[in-house]
Design a protein around this motif. Structure first.
Motif, PDB file in Angstrom:
ATOM      1  N   LEU A   1       0.833  -1.207   0.000  1.00  0.00           N
ATOM      2  CA  LEU A   1       0.000   0.000   0.000  1.00  0.00           C
ATOM      3  C   LEU A   1       0.867   1.255   0.000  1.00  0.00           C
TER       4      LEU A   1
ATOM      5  N   ILE B   1      -1.925   4.449  -4.677  1.00  0.00           N
ATOM      6  CA  ILE B   1      -2.541   3.164  -5.035  1.00  0.00           C
ATOM      7  C   ILE B   1      -3.523   3.292  -6.206  1.00  0.00           C
TER       8      ILE B   1
ATOM      9  N   TYR C   1      -3.495   1.249  -9.750  1.00  0.00           N
ATOM     10  CA  TYR C   1      -4.613   0.478 -10.305  1.00  0.00           C
ATOM     11  C   TYR C   1      -4.869   0.895 -11.755  1.00  0.00           C
TER      12      TYR C   1
ATOM     13  N   CYS D   1      -5.168  -6.964  -9.303  1.00  0.00           N
ATOM     14  CA  CYS D   1      -4.169  -6.256  -8.505  1.00  0.00           C
ATOM     15  C   CYS D   1      -4.298  -6.706  -7.057  1.00  0.00           C
TER      16      CYS D   1
ATOM     17  N   THR E   1      -3.158  -5.900  -3.175  1.00  0.00           N
ATOM     18  CA  THR E   1      -2.550  -4.882  -2.314  1.00  0.00           C
ATOM     19  C   THR E   1      -2.300  -5.433  -0.915  1.00  0.00           C
TER      20      THR E   1
ATOM     21  N   ASP F   1      -1.656  -4.335   2.775  1.00  0.00           N
ATOM     22  CA  ASP F   1      -1.815  -3.146   3.613  1.00  0.00           C
ATOM     23  C   ASP F   1      -1.537  -3.499   5.080  1.00  0.00           C
TER      24      ASP F   1
END
Ligand code: ATP
Length: 422
Positions: free
Chosen positions: A335, A367, A371, A382, A384, A386
């Motif tokens: 992230l 972010i 994308y 995708c 991510t 975090d």
């Protein structure tokens, strides 16, 4: 969207993101040559591999070859290309632009696209084969041609393949390779270029079976188009009229795609009779097989795919490519790029997935931008990593087409992605 605007957007995306670059660009380019960049070559390889798997590896009745581009000129004499592989050329008497006579009528209403004049020279036949020379002396005995089609490589190896494989009729020989044509009016990005790749099959049959085999190949080609993701409403089948049939063909249909610049040939399917094997004096225990030829252009496939896949949703641009074709299937990001614990976890996930899926790694920028950037090149998902990931060992998985997100446990990721990408 206006059609030329769509074409401009596709060309610019291709350049910006590394799908297709103008050939020899730093020297001012070389008209109608293009280079595939890092993402373009992935797309091209994916297409070629899918094609080879489907039409060669998965079939018992088709074998592959890869024949030389330079062939003995007698091949082109026997095949009729030296005499007949030409287009009608006219020249504008005012500005001296050269054009294909049929394109002048069809595309430009009889008027020169450069200066508007309607005063042209008489048609003359222009042979499309590129000529070169073997050795230091540039004379007629040293002349060779860059092949204008891959087909002849299959015909001249007919006996070799028979001797080594013992295949019985019906059987096919397939090849993927470069072909070269000195086109008079090239253009429309990678639609009509001077060198291109063909994926071709020569499917040898008994004469009496030709209609049945022709129909089978027509349906195989249709299935292929639908399976690679071309929408049904975007292509049509067009029958060649008698006067436009090539010198070797008894029946030909074109699969035409509705490109932004008009409905034009994407693929061809031809019944070549036994013209070629007769010309090269090849037979099978005295019988000269007939042949059906499905032919697929790589560049025209790529262009059709890009036109079909290009989508906009507000200011979001995304390429709706099938996962099997997308240059990257999955992108993995932390992230925040400046949090070492997130980067380390994201690297772990990336390393875990990279051998099973073609993965992109992108830690830069915010972010949302990442994308958008992956959407634009067609990346299917995708992932991510975090701060929650560090607690719950799950990641956010975002779908390119719907932009919907879900949480998936890292331990379940491989199975979940395999299912989603199937
Ligand atoms: P056109 O009528 O557009 O000139 P063609 O009928 O001469 O094409 P074929 O001889 O049937 O084309 O070639 C087989 C396939 O090779 C075509 O269906 C197309 O996909 C591809 N192809 C032919 N010429 C070119 C070119 N100049 N650039 C890119 N692809 C090409």
């Amino acid at each position: 969207m206006a059609e030329n605007i769509l074409m401009q957007k596709i060309i610019s995306l291709c350049k910006r993101r590394g799908f297709v670059f103008p050939g020899s660009e730093i020297y001012g380019g070389l008209a109608n040559t293009w280079d595939f960049g890092p993402l373009g070559v992935e797309l091209v390889n994916n297409i070629k591999q899918l094609w080879w798997k489907r039409f060669v590896k998965d079939r018992e009745d088709v074998v592959g070859i890869s024949s030389a581009i330079l062939m003995n000129p007698k091949v082109w004499q026997a095949s009729g290309h030296l005499k007949g592989f030409s287009d009608p050329l006219v020249e504008c008497k005012k500005c001296h632009s050269r054009l294909r006579a049929d394109h002048l009528k069809e595309n430009f209403n009889g008027k020169c696209p450069q200066c508007g004049s309607d005063n042209f020279t008489e048609e003359r036949q222009f042979n499309l084969m590129f000529k070169t020379f073997i050795g230091p002396v540039e004379d007629e005995t040293a002349t060779v041609y860059l092949r204008p089609e891959t087909a002849q490589g299959m015909f001249v190896n007919f006996k070799n393949i028979q001797d080594t494989t013992r295949l019985k009729l019906p059987f096919g020989i397939a090849q993927i390779g470069k072909a070269f044509r000195n086109e008079i009016t090239p253009g429309n990005f990678i639609f009509r270029v001077l060198e291109f790749e063909q994926m071709e099959i020569e499917y040898f049959i008994e004469e009496g079976d030709w209609q049945k085999c022709f129909d089978q190949w027509q349906s195989e080609m249709e299935k292929w188009l639908l399976d690679i993701g071309i929408k049904k409403e975007n292509f049509v089948v067009r029958e060649h009229q008698k006067e436009e049939l090539s010198h070797y063909s008894k029946r030909t249909i074109d699969f035409e795609y509705k490109y932004p610049f008009g409905q034009k040939e994407l693929y061809g399917l031809a019944y070549r009779g036994n013209y070629d094997l007769t010309a090269h004096q090849q037979d099978l225990d005295g019988y000269v097989p007939h042949v059906i030829e499905p032919t697929f252009g790589v560049e025209r496939t790529i262009l059709a795919l890009l036109c079909d896949a290009y989508s906009e949703d507000g200011d979001r641009v995304f390429l709706k490519l099938k996962p099997s074709l997308a240059p990257y299937k999955v992108a993995v990001f932390p992230l925040l790029a400046n949090k070492p614990e997130l980067v380390a976890k994201a690297r772990e996930v990336f390393e875990m997935l990279k051998t099973d899926f073609t993965c992109a790694w992108d830690p830069r920028g915010n972010i949302g931008k990442r994308y958008y950037s992956q959407d634009e090149i067609g990346t299917s998902f995708c992932l991510t990593i975090d701060f929650d990931t560090l607690q719950d060992a799950a990641v956010t998985v975002r779908d390119r087409d719907t932009a919907k997100q879900e949480r998936i446990k890292i331990t379940d990721l491989k199975t979940a992605l395999k299912e989603k990408l199937a």
